[in-house]
Design a protein around this motif. Sequence first.
Motif, PDB file in Angstrom:
ATOM      1  N   LEU A 282      -4.139   1.782  -1.071  1.00 51.95           N
ATOM      2  CA  LEU A 282      -4.277   0.348  -1.334  1.00 51.95           C
ATOM      3  C   LEU A 282      -5.706  -0.079  -1.018  1.00 51.95           C
ATOM      4  O   LEU A 282      -6.240   0.277   0.043  1.00 51.95           O
ATOM      5  CB  LEU A 282      -3.288  -0.453  -0.480  1.00 51.95           C
TER       6      LEU A 282
ATOM      7  N   MET B  22      -9.594  -4.993  -7.667  1.00 53.92           N
ATOM      8  CA  MET B  22      -9.665  -6.023  -6.663  1.00 53.92           C
ATOM      9  C   MET B  22      -9.390  -5.406  -5.295  1.00 53.92           C
ATOM     10  O   MET B  22      -8.550  -4.531  -5.154  1.00 53.92           O
ATOM     11  CB  MET B  22      -8.621  -7.112  -6.974  1.00 53.92           C
ATOM     12  N   GLU B  23     -10.110  -5.890  -4.298  1.00 52.04           N
ATOM     13  CA  GLU B  23      -9.897  -5.479  -2.911  1.00 52.04           C
ATOM     14  C   GLU B  23      -9.614  -6.718  -2.085  1.00 52.04           C
ATOM     15  O   GLU B  23     -10.206  -7.774  -2.314  1.00 52.04           O
ATOM     16  CB  GLU B  23     -11.132  -4.760  -2.372  1.00 52.04           C
ATOM     17  N   LEU B  24      -8.703  -6.578  -1.116  1.00 55.98           N
ATOM     18  CA  LEU B  24      -8.364  -7.691  -0.240  1.00 55.98           C
ATOM     19  C   LEU B  24      -8.793  -7.380   1.188  1.00 55.98           C
ATOM     20  O   LEU B  24      -8.697  -6.233   1.641  1.00 55.98           O
ATOM     21  CB  LEU B  24      -6.856  -7.949  -0.247  1.00 55.98           C
TER      22      LEU B  24
ATOM     23  N   LEU C 116      -1.561  -6.703  -5.706  1.00 56.38           N
ATOM     24  CA  LEU C 116      -2.658  -5.924  -6.280  1.00 56.38           C
ATOM     25  C   LEU C 116      -2.267  -5.237  -7.594  1.00 56.38           C
ATOM     26  O   LEU C 116      -3.134  -4.725  -8.291  1.00 56.38           O
ATOM     27  CB  LEU C 116      -3.134  -4.867  -5.290  1.00 56.38           C
ATOM     28  N   ARG C 117      -0.992  -5.238  -7.924  1.00 56.05           N
ATOM     29  CA  ARG C 117      -0.546  -4.530  -9.133  1.00 56.05           C
ATOM     30  C   ARG C 117      -0.940  -5.261 -10.381  1.00 56.05           C
ATOM     31  O   ARG C 117      -0.822  -6.433 -10.559  1.00 56.05           O
ATOM     32  CB  ARG C 117       0.957  -4.357  -9.090  1.00 56.05           C
TER      33      ARG C 117
END
Length: 146
Positions: free
Chosen positions: A28, A1-3, A145-146
């Motif tokens: 990240l 996943m990317e934010l 994100l973990r």
Amino acid sequence: MELTVYLAGQIHDDWRERVRRLANERKLPLTFVSPQEDHDLSDNIGEKIKGTQPNNIFKDEAASEFNNLRTSILMQKADVVIALFGDKYRQWNTAMDASTALATGKPLILVRHPDLHHALKELAQKADVVVDNVEQALDALAYVLR
């Protein structure tokens, strides 16, 4: 996943570069967007697009139209907003961006030194997370994100 992270706050120093560098060092998966970071362009974009304005009030209003357009588009595309309140500059734009994030349902990480606790107490109570520095804001995103 990317934010996608909207970095709200003053544009007078390199705090955003520090956030980008730290996120990169931590590997990240974050993409950053922000207000226009070129201060001169931000102040002059209205006249650049609309032409010379009759006075500084009209110049500021014209620039604000385009800066608000940029903020609206980029904040809508963001997954989360980090709003940094520093102690060196007036923080009106930061307050506006943080309020916009709240009004539009964007998760908000409020970064402020504890000395600013009283001045920001109402905003802090509405933020999702309140931290003292950008490293802690990145820790929060690393946890997500973990």
